[in-house]
Design a protein around this motif. Sequence first.
Motif, PDB file in Angstrom:
ATOM      1  N   ARG A 128       0.853  -1.181   0.000  1.00  0.00           N
ATOM      2  CA  ARG A 128       0.000   0.000   0.000  1.00  0.00           C
ATOM      3  C   ARG A 128       0.892   1.235   0.000  1.00  0.00           C
ATOM      4  N   ASP A 129       0.633   2.163  -0.934  1.00  0.00           N
ATOM      5  CA  ASP A 129       1.496   3.328  -1.063  1.00  0.00           C
ATOM      6  C   ASP A 129       1.075   4.446  -0.110  1.00  0.00           C
ATOM      7  N   ALA A 130       1.754   5.588  -0.219  1.00  0.00           N
ATOM      8  CA  ALA A 130       1.506   6.695   0.702  1.00  0.00           C
ATOM      9  C   ALA A 130       0.102   7.258   0.578  1.00  0.00           C
ATOM     10  N   ASP A 131      -0.525   7.100  -0.599  1.00  0.00           N
ATOM     11  CA  ASP A 131      -1.886   7.581  -0.809  1.00  0.00           C
ATOM     12  C   ASP A 131      -2.936   6.587  -0.337  1.00  0.00           C
ATOM     13  N   GLY A 132      -2.498   5.398   0.108  1.00  0.00           N
ATOM     14  CA  GLY A 132      -3.436   4.368   0.524  1.00  0.00           C
ATOM     15  C   GLY A 132      -3.873   3.449  -0.599  1.00  0.00           C
ATOM     16  N   ARG A 133      -3.261   3.589  -1.781  1.00  0.00           N
ATOM     17  CA  ARG A 133      -3.614   2.735  -2.915  1.00  0.00           C
ATOM     18  C   ARG A 133      -2.770   1.472  -2.913  1.00  0.00           C
ATOM     19  N   LEU A 134      -3.402   0.348  -3.239  1.00  0.00           N
ATOM     20  CA  LEU A 134      -2.646  -0.884  -3.406  1.00  0.00           C
ATOM     21  C   LEU A 134      -1.858  -0.826  -4.707  1.00  0.00           C
ATOM     22  N   GLU A 135      -0.625  -1.293  -4.664  1.00  0.00           N
ATOM     23  CA  GLU A 135       0.195  -1.430  -5.860  1.00  0.00           C
ATOM     24  C   GLU A 135       0.661  -2.881  -5.950  1.00  0.00           C
ATOM     25  N   VAL A 136       0.611  -3.419  -7.164  1.00  0.00           N
ATOM     26  CA  VAL A 136       0.926  -4.823  -7.416  1.00  0.00           C
ATOM     27  C   VAL A 136       2.135  -4.887  -8.335  1.00  0.00           C
ATOM     28  N   PHE A 137       3.084  -5.779  -8.005  1.00  0.00           N
ATOM     29  CA  PHE A 137       4.291  -5.978  -8.802  1.00  0.00           C
ATOM     30  C   PHE A 137       4.337  -7.450  -9.198  1.00  0.00           C
ATOM     31  N   ALA A 138       4.198  -7.713 -10.498  1.00  0.00           N
ATOM     32  CA  ALA A 138       4.035  -9.077 -10.983  1.00  0.00           C
ATOM     33  C   ALA A 138       5.240  -9.503 -11.811  1.00  0.00           C
ATOM     34  N   LEU A 139       5.682 -10.727 -11.592  1.00  0.00           N
ATOM     35  CA  LEU A 139       6.771 -11.316 -12.357  1.00  0.00           C
ATOM     36  C   LEU A 139       6.236 -11.859 -13.675  1.00  0.00           C
ATOM     37  N   GLY A 140       6.933 -11.566 -14.787  1.00  0.00           N
ATOM     38  CA  GLY A 140       6.562 -12.131 -16.070  1.00  0.00           C
ATOM     39  C   GLY A 140       6.997 -13.583 -16.168  1.00  0.00           C
ATOM     40  N   PRO A 141       6.447 -14.350 -17.103  1.00  0.00           N
ATOM     41  CA  PRO A 141       6.842 -15.750 -17.271  1.00  0.00           C
ATOM     42  C   PRO A 141       8.352 -15.882 -17.455  1.00  0.00           C
ATOM     43  N   GLY A 142       8.937 -16.835 -16.740  1.00  0.00           N
ATOM     44  CA  GLY A 142      10.364 -17.067 -16.848  1.00  0.00           C
ATOM     45  C   GLY A 142      11.223 -15.949 -16.298  1.00  0.00           C
ATOM     46  N   GLY A 143      10.645 -15.033 -15.512  1.00  0.00           N
ATOM     47  CA  GLY A 143      11.406 -13.905 -14.987  1.00  0.00           C
ATOM     48  C   GLY A 143      11.717 -12.852 -16.025  1.00  0.00           C
ATOM     49  N   ALA A 144      10.937 -12.823 -17.134  1.00  0.00           N
ATOM     50  CA  ALA A 144      11.248 -11.932 -18.241  1.00  0.00           C
ATOM     51  C   ALA A 144      11.170 -10.458 -17.861  1.00  0.00           C
ATOM     52  N   LEU A 145      10.248 -10.097 -16.983  1.00  0.00           N
ATOM     53  CA  LEU A 145      10.056  -8.693 -16.634  1.00  0.00           C
ATOM     54  C   LEU A 145       9.302  -8.595 -15.323  1.00  0.00           C
ATOM     55  N   ILE A 146       9.243  -7.381 -14.800  1.00  0.00           N
ATOM     56  CA  ILE A 146       8.359  -7.048 -13.685  1.00  0.00           C
ATOM     57  C   ILE A 146       7.381  -6.001 -14.183  1.00  0.00           C
ATOM     58  N   ALA A 147       6.109  -6.262 -14.017  1.00  0.00           N
ATOM     59  CA  ALA A 147       5.063  -5.315 -14.395  1.00  0.00           C
ATOM     60  C   ALA A 147       4.427  -4.740 -13.130  1.00  0.00           C
ATOM     61  N   ARG A 148       3.955  -3.493 -13.217  1.00  0.00           N
ATOM     62  CA  ARG A 148       3.407  -2.798 -12.055  1.00  0.00           C
ATOM     63  C   ARG A 148       2.019  -2.265 -12.388  1.00  0.00           C
ATOM     64  N   ARG A 149       1.122  -2.334 -11.395  1.00  0.00           N
ATOM     65  CA  ARG A 149      -0.240  -1.831 -11.566  1.00  0.00           C
ATOM     66  C   ARG A 149      -0.726  -1.298 -10.221  1.00  0.00           C
ATOM     67  N   ARG A 150      -1.508  -0.203 -10.230  1.00  0.00           N
ATOM     68  CA  ARG A 150      -1.994   0.341  -8.971  1.00  0.00           C
ATOM     69  C   ARG A 150      -3.451   0.779  -9.090  1.00  0.00           C
ATOM     70  N   GLN A 151      -4.099   0.876  -7.919  1.00  0.00           N
ATOM     71  CA  GLN A 151      -5.483   1.336  -7.870  1.00  0.00           C
ATOM     72  C   GLN A 151      -5.572   2.812  -8.262  1.00  0.00           C
ATOM     73  N   TRP A 152      -6.726   3.166  -8.812  1.00  0.00           N
ATOM     74  CA  TRP A 152      -6.961   4.572  -9.137  1.00  0.00           C
ATOM     75  C   TRP A 152      -7.016   5.436  -7.886  1.00  0.00           C
ATOM     76  N   SER A 153      -7.613   4.903  -6.848  1.00  0.00           N
ATOM     77  CA  SER A 153      -7.754   5.617  -5.584  1.00  0.00           C
ATOM     78  C   SER A 153      -7.809   4.570  -4.475  1.00  0.00           C
ATOM     79  N   PRO A 154      -7.603   4.961  -3.206  1.00  0.00           N
ATOM     80  CA  PRO A 154      -7.619   3.969  -2.131  1.00  0.00           C
ATOM     81  C   PRO A 154      -8.912   3.148  -2.117  1.00  0.00           C
ATOM     82  N   GLY A 155      -8.770   1.817  -2.149  1.00  0.00           N
ATOM     83  CA  GLY A 155      -9.918   0.926  -2.104  1.00  0.00           C
ATOM     84  C   GLY A 155     -10.697   0.805  -3.388  1.00  0.00           C
ATOM     85  N   SER A 156     -10.267   1.487  -4.453  1.00  0.00           N
ATOM     86  CA  SER A 156     -11.017   1.486  -5.710  1.00  0.00           C
ATOM     87  C   SER A 156     -11.037   0.099  -6.345  1.00  0.00           C
ATOM     88  N   LEU A 157     -12.117  -0.213  -7.037  1.00  0.00           N
ATOM     89  CA  LEU A 157     -12.200  -1.441  -7.818  1.00  0.00           C
ATOM     90  C   LEU A 157     -11.609  -1.263  -9.206  1.00  0.00           C
TER      91      LEU A 157
END
Length: 682
Positions: free
Chosen positions: A431-460
């Motif tokens: 959870r970042d400073a704004d209260g949003r969840l951030e996700v860090f995902a490993l690509g297949p075979g360790g090819a890359l790391i991808a990042r994604r975060r919520q628009w706002s705290p608790g947002s769907l």
Amino acid sequence: MSPVSRRGLLRAAGAGALVLPLAGRTATASPATTAGAATPHLWVGAGPFGQVHDPSTTRRRYLNDHTLIQAGGRWHLFSIVGNSAPPGQAPDSSAEVSLAHASAPDPSGPWTGHPDALTVDTSYFGEEHLWAPHVIESGGVHWMFYAAGGRAGAAINAATSTDLSTWTRLPSGPLFRGNAARDPMVLRIGVEWVMYYTELSAVDGRHQVCYRRSTDLLTWGAPGAAFTDSATSADGVSVTESPFVVARDGWYYLFIGPRNGYEGTDVLASQDPFHFTLDGYAGHVPGHAVEVVTDGQQWWASAAGWFRHGLYLAPLSWQSAPPPWQSPDNPVASLDVQGRLNVFALDAADRSMLRRVQLDPDADSWSDWEAFGGPAGAVPALGRNTDGRLEVFSLAPGGAYLHHRVQRTDGTWSDWEVFGGPAGAAPAVARDADGRLEVFALGPGGALIARRRQWSPGSLTWDAWDAGFGGPVGAPPGVAANADGRLEVFVLAPGGTALLHRWQTSPGGGWSAWERFGTPAGAAPRVARDGTGRLNVTAIAPSGTAAFQRRQSVPSGGWDDWHPLLGWSTASPLPIPGADGRLEALTLAPGGDRLAHRWQSAPAGAWAPDGVLGEDFGEPGLVLAAPPSAAADPTGRLHVFAVAEDGRLRTRVQDRPGGGWRPWAAFGDRPVAPLRSGAPML
């Protein structure tokens, strides 16, 4: 196999930056993508290892580097053999002076022991130990190549036999000597025999897999380097041991270790049998001194080692997609929106997801296991929104995609939704400073790391994936929030060549470049924040010989040097923040029969007890299948969860927040998947 090759220290990194490319390699980026390649290489994984032979009689004994060969309708095993050391400690490899022999109708047994094939002969050209036999057949004669030597220097010797029972050393002496030549393996390539063996470069001390060629098995040509690792003799560890090469469909697959800890073997693919690189990464097998055998239909990986008792066997798979990685956390646990501790695991039978809920913290009563979804390709990851609602992120079988499920404010759950993919592991969540969840995902075979975060705290609703966050990497990332809310991500570089990190330059803001955080390491780092607000990172040496800890000098600030924390470790130690702000650290020794424990005397204070062995926190006589996980309940008491080898979960709970510990107890009677960190689940 010498004691020196098994010891080492993870040293503090310098200040120089190592920047990862914005665009990681694709899942099939390897020599297969070069011009003229007919098909890409296959990916390699292994199922669970099971013990098939134990040489112990009146005392516990181990097997180590070994060889399997089929002849006359039976399989024959030749292996290093020695007396086991106390749990969590390594034996003296200089005492390995005989090669065991056993035979069986099938690799899975039953195995019958025979008299030792060879014992050390000190009158034979300075022979002082016997290591790493490899046996082949040529013209009706069996040849055994093995590592020997001592004060006269490292040597590769040979003996011959016509019946696999009586062996005669070559009267001419060693085939050749080297700087640290050992672990020979011989393969027929075209009209030549090629011997692969582990070595140290005479130029810069780097660990290598070398090769020599021969047409008669007696005379071997000049050495060449098939693979050179970044680790050097100065690191005090060897990560190019037990080389084994398999030829398949125009590709060559090099199995080497120990990598990702003592009980780990990486696979590198190349169309050139004399040149392998980390770019050809093709999988991981969670075993030590892995050999590969086939009867023409079934493939197996065999493994042994100092911390096991005998020979272990697992089905080996060749597949078109990389197997997913497992997190070191199994099971996972967190408080939910109603303040109840939730535990998630995978069913041992069908890999469906299971959940248990703590109903009464004071009585420590729990619900039964309930079905939560699945099957899954890995133990899930958890995120907790600012309002307490849990989000569960799961990997589909085979890493086809990520999906997630969100808790509602009344405690019920949404349906599963696809979250992205394909992926190589369950994601890291913070959870970042704004209260949003951030996700860090490993690509297949360790090819890359991808990042994604919520628009706002608790947002769907979530931002689009940023696939250029980092990579390639050698294991799933770890992430934590600094005291000022800035997120910081820690990763293992491909092949364990270094630890790297990247951090937000301001709370909720942009990101720094990747910088080097540590020298070669053996597993993904783990991170936790102590009661003073400082981040603490744990890591292990490349072959798991020791565990280390590094903490921030001030909250959200710079970093102190690395310091020893614990001894032999299967994965980076689990750092657990307690209710009083003190960290506790747990690490599982290879073999699973010792769980070591140390704790801070005060937040950010010295570690107790003195010495890296720590106290034995495990249950007497119980062998664990994987490192433990932990979480705090609503009262602030810590709960430690661990999976035994039979798949049964055990738990140990503090008697009060920040206090002592109750005895171990069963945690339900439903077997869960006892997955080893880093191991693919097939």
